[in-house]
Write a protein that holds these residues in place. Structure first.
Motif, PDB file in Angstrom:
ATOM      1  N   ARG A  35       0.802  -1.226   0.000  1.00 37.76           N
ATOM      2  CA  ARG A  35       0.000   0.000   0.000  1.00 37.76           C
ATOM      3  C   ARG A  35       0.835   1.276   0.000  1.00 37.76           C
ATOM      4  O   ARG A  35       0.498   2.234  -0.683  1.00 37.76           O
ATOM      5  CB  ARG A  35      -0.996  -0.001   1.144  1.00 37.76           C
ATOM      6  CG  ARG A  35      -0.396   0.028   2.540  1.00 37.76           C
ATOM      7  CD  ARG A  35      -1.482  -0.221   3.589  1.00 37.76           C
ATOM      8  NE  ARG A  35      -0.997  -0.193   4.934  1.00 37.76           N
ATOM      9  CZ  ARG A  35      -0.569  -1.264   5.599  1.00 37.76           C
ATOM     10  NH1 ARG A  35      -0.545  -2.443   5.006  1.00 37.76           N
ATOM     11  NH2 ARG A  35      -0.158  -1.147   6.841  1.00 37.76           N
ATOM     12  N   TYR A  36       1.918   1.311   0.751  1.00 41.28           N
ATOM     13  CA  TYR A  36       2.705   2.541   0.811  1.00 41.28           C
ATOM     14  C   TYR A  36       3.598   2.716  -0.412  1.00 41.28           C
ATOM     15  O   TYR A  36       3.903   3.839  -0.794  1.00 41.28           O
ATOM     16  CB  TYR A  36       3.509   2.613   2.112  1.00 41.28           C
ATOM     17  CG  TYR A  36       2.606   2.798   3.298  1.00 41.28           C
ATOM     18  CD1 TYR A  36       1.869   3.968   3.455  1.00 41.28           C
ATOM     19  CD2 TYR A  36       2.448   1.794   4.236  1.00 41.28           C
ATOM     20  CE1 TYR A  36       1.012   4.124   4.525  1.00 41.28           C
ATOM     21  CE2 TYR A  36       1.593   1.946   5.315  1.00 41.28           C
ATOM     22  CZ  TYR A  36       0.881   3.120   5.449  1.00 41.28           C
ATOM     23  OH  TYR A  36       0.019   3.287   6.513  1.00 41.28           O
ATOM     24  N   ILE A  37       3.968   1.619  -1.030  1.00 44.75           N
ATOM     25  CA  ILE A  37       4.711   1.729  -2.290  1.00 44.75           C
ATOM     26  C   ILE A  37       3.794   2.315  -3.358  1.00 44.75           C
ATOM     27  O   ILE A  37       4.192   3.225  -4.095  1.00 44.75           O
ATOM     28  CB  ILE A  37       5.270   0.360  -2.715  1.00 44.75           C
ATOM     29  CG1 ILE A  37       6.306  -0.114  -1.703  1.00 44.75           C
ATOM     30  CG2 ILE A  37       5.851   0.410  -4.121  1.00 44.75           C
ATOM     31  CD1 ILE A  37       6.716  -1.551  -1.847  1.00 44.75           C
ATOM     32  N   LEU A  38       2.575   1.813  -3.444  1.00 43.74           N
ATOM     33  CA  LEU A  38       1.606   2.355  -4.399  1.00 43.74           C
ATOM     34  C   LEU A  38       1.310   3.823  -4.106  1.00 43.74           C
ATOM     35  O   LEU A  38       1.248   4.653  -5.019  1.00 43.74           O
ATOM     36  CB  LEU A  38       0.313   1.535  -4.373  1.00 43.74           C
ATOM     37  CG  LEU A  38       0.390   0.140  -4.963  1.00 43.74           C
ATOM     38  CD1 LEU A  38      -0.857  -0.666  -4.610  1.00 43.74           C
ATOM     39  CD2 LEU A  38       0.578   0.214  -6.459  1.00 43.74           C
ATOM     40  N   GLN A  39       1.132   4.148  -2.832  1.00 42.55           N
ATOM     41  CA  GLN A  39       0.868   5.533  -2.434  1.00 42.55           C
ATOM     42  C   GLN A  39       2.012   6.441  -2.863  1.00 42.55           C
ATOM     43  O   GLN A  39       1.793   7.543  -3.378  1.00 42.55           O
ATOM     44  CB  GLN A  39       0.667   5.609  -0.926  1.00 42.55           C
ATOM     45  CG  GLN A  39       0.376   6.994  -0.393  1.00 42.55           C
ATOM     46  CD  GLN A  39       0.120   6.968   1.107  1.00 42.55           C
ATOM     47  OE1 GLN A  39      -0.581   6.094   1.612  1.00 42.55           O
ATOM     48  NE2 GLN A  39       0.687   7.922   1.818  1.00 42.55           N
ATOM     49  N   LEU A  40       3.233   5.973  -2.687  1.00 38.22           N
ATOM     50  CA  LEU A  40       4.411   6.741  -3.071  1.00 38.22           C
ATOM     51  C   LEU A  40       4.454   6.955  -4.588  1.00 38.22           C
ATOM     52  O   LEU A  40       4.667   8.072  -5.058  1.00 38.22           O
ATOM     53  CB  LEU A  40       5.673   6.020  -2.596  1.00 38.22           C
ATOM     54  CG  LEU A  40       6.968   6.762  -2.845  1.00 38.22           C
ATOM     55  CD1 LEU A  40       7.757   6.854  -1.557  1.00 38.22           C
ATOM     56  CD2 LEU A  40       7.787   6.066  -3.893  1.00 38.22           C
ATOM     57  N   VAL A  41       4.218   5.900  -5.354  1.00 34.30           N
ATOM     58  CA  VAL A  41       4.276   5.987  -6.820  1.00 34.30           C
ATOM     59  C   VAL A  41       3.198   6.928  -7.357  1.00 34.30           C
ATOM     60  O   VAL A  41       3.475   7.812  -8.172  1.00 34.30           O
ATOM     61  CB  VAL A  41       4.154   4.584  -7.450  1.00 34.30           C
ATOM     62  CG1 VAL A  41       3.946   4.658  -8.948  1.00 34.30           C
ATOM     63  CG2 VAL A  41       5.384   3.755  -7.132  1.00 34.30           C
ATOM     64  N   LEU A  90       0.882  12.990   1.178  1.00 36.85           N
ATOM     65  CA  LEU A  90       0.826  11.532   1.035  1.00 36.85           C
ATOM     66  C   LEU A  90       2.196  10.951   0.696  1.00 36.85           C
ATOM     67  O   LEU A  90       2.531   9.851   1.136  1.00 36.85           O
ATOM     68  CB  LEU A  90      -0.201  11.137  -0.025  1.00 36.85           C
ATOM     69  CG  LEU A  90      -1.659  11.352   0.372  1.00 36.85           C
ATOM     70  CD1 LEU A  90      -2.569  11.149  -0.823  1.00 36.85           C
ATOM     71  CD2 LEU A  90      -2.048  10.453   1.522  1.00 36.85           C
ATOM     72  N   LEU A  91       2.983  11.695  -0.063  1.00 35.24           N
ATOM     73  CA  LEU A  91       4.345  11.263  -0.392  1.00 35.24           C
ATOM     74  C   LEU A  91       5.208  11.228   0.871  1.00 35.24           C
ATOM     75  O   LEU A  91       5.942  10.261   1.104  1.00 35.24           O
ATOM     76  CB  LEU A  91       4.945  12.195  -1.438  1.00 35.24           C
ATOM     77  CG  LEU A  91       6.307  11.839  -1.991  1.00 35.24           C
ATOM     78  CD1 LEU A  91       6.259  10.531  -2.752  1.00 35.24           C
ATOM     79  CD2 LEU A  91       6.796  12.946  -2.904  1.00 35.24           C
ATOM     80  N   LEU A  92       5.088  12.264   1.688  1.00 36.59           N
ATOM     81  CA  LEU A  92       5.826  12.287   2.958  1.00 36.59           C
ATOM     82  C   LEU A  92       5.392  11.146   3.873  1.00 36.59           C
ATOM     83  O   LEU A  92       6.232  10.497   4.506  1.00 36.59           O
ATOM     84  CB  LEU A  92       5.637  13.631   3.664  1.00 36.59           C
ATOM     85  CG  LEU A  92       6.309  14.832   3.016  1.00 36.59           C
ATOM     86  CD1 LEU A  92       5.885  16.113   3.721  1.00 36.59           C
ATOM     87  CD2 LEU A  92       7.815  14.675   3.035  1.00 36.59           C
ATOM     88  N   ASP A  93       4.092  10.890   3.930  1.00 35.23           N
ATOM     89  CA  ASP A  93       3.584   9.806   4.760  1.00 35.23           C
ATOM     90  C   ASP A  93       4.113   8.457   4.277  1.00 35.23           C
ATOM     91  O   ASP A  93       4.566   7.638   5.077  1.00 35.23           O
ATOM     92  CB  ASP A  93       2.049   9.801   4.745  1.00 35.23           C
ATOM     93  CG  ASP A  93       1.477   8.635   5.524  1.00 35.23           C
ATOM     94  OD1 ASP A  93       1.805   8.489   6.726  1.00 35.23           O
ATOM     95  OD2 ASP A  93       0.694   7.853   4.932  1.00 35.23           O
ATOM     96  N   ALA A  94       4.062   8.221   2.973  1.00 31.55           N
ATOM     97  CA  ALA A  94       4.561   6.955   2.422  1.00 31.55           C
ATOM     98  C   ALA A  94       6.053   6.805   2.708  1.00 31.55           C
ATOM     99  O   ALA A  94       6.511   5.725   3.101  1.00 31.55           O
ATOM    100  CB  ALA A  94       4.289   6.882   0.923  1.00 31.55           C
ATOM    101  N   GLY A  95       6.805   7.875   2.510  1.00 33.85           N
ATOM    102  CA  GLY A  95       8.240   7.826   2.798  1.00 33.85           C
ATOM    103  C   GLY A  95       8.508   7.508   4.255  1.00 33.85           C
ATOM    104  O   GLY A  95       9.392   6.700   4.572  1.00 33.85           O
TER     105      GLY A  95
END
Length: 113
Positions: A35-41, A90-95
């Protein structure tokens, strides 16, 4: 007359970011490990499109924007800025989530005696 850049960007949005956004939503609901990889992409792709959108307009001298201050700052910058703010957060959260997971994975393991 259509703008080639806009057509290309919206094609990528429709065929890639749209379905990936839906997959990300499902992955978050089901707490899938990716989920966080997808969110990051998806967030990175959205930010890239936003930067290209604003940069293209800036290079064109803001010719496609109404110069009146209220319209320019509230509508053009403010409302379009949400498309930078939300994916940025969302990018910061995923990171953060991915770094936390990696930190836990990298932690030395102690053998039980």
């Amino acid at each position: 007359r259509s703008d080639d850049f806009t057509v290309a960007m919206e094609t990528v949005t429709a065929w890639a970011w749209g379905p990936l956004s839906f997959l990300t939503f499902l992955a978050l609901l089901r707490q899938h490990p990716a989920r966080y990889i997808l969110q990051l992409v998806v967030s990175l792709g959205q930010l890239y499109g936003d930067i290209l959108y604003f940069a293209t307009e800036a290079l064109a001298g803001w010719t496609h924007s109404d110069p009146r201050p209220l319209y320019f700052w509230v509508y053009f910058v403010g409302l379009n800025g949400l498309w930078v703010l939300v994916p940025g957060l969302l990018l910061l959260d995923a990171g953060h989530q991915l770094a936390t997971a990696q930190r836990g994975h990298d932690r030395p393991r102690h053998k039980a005696h």
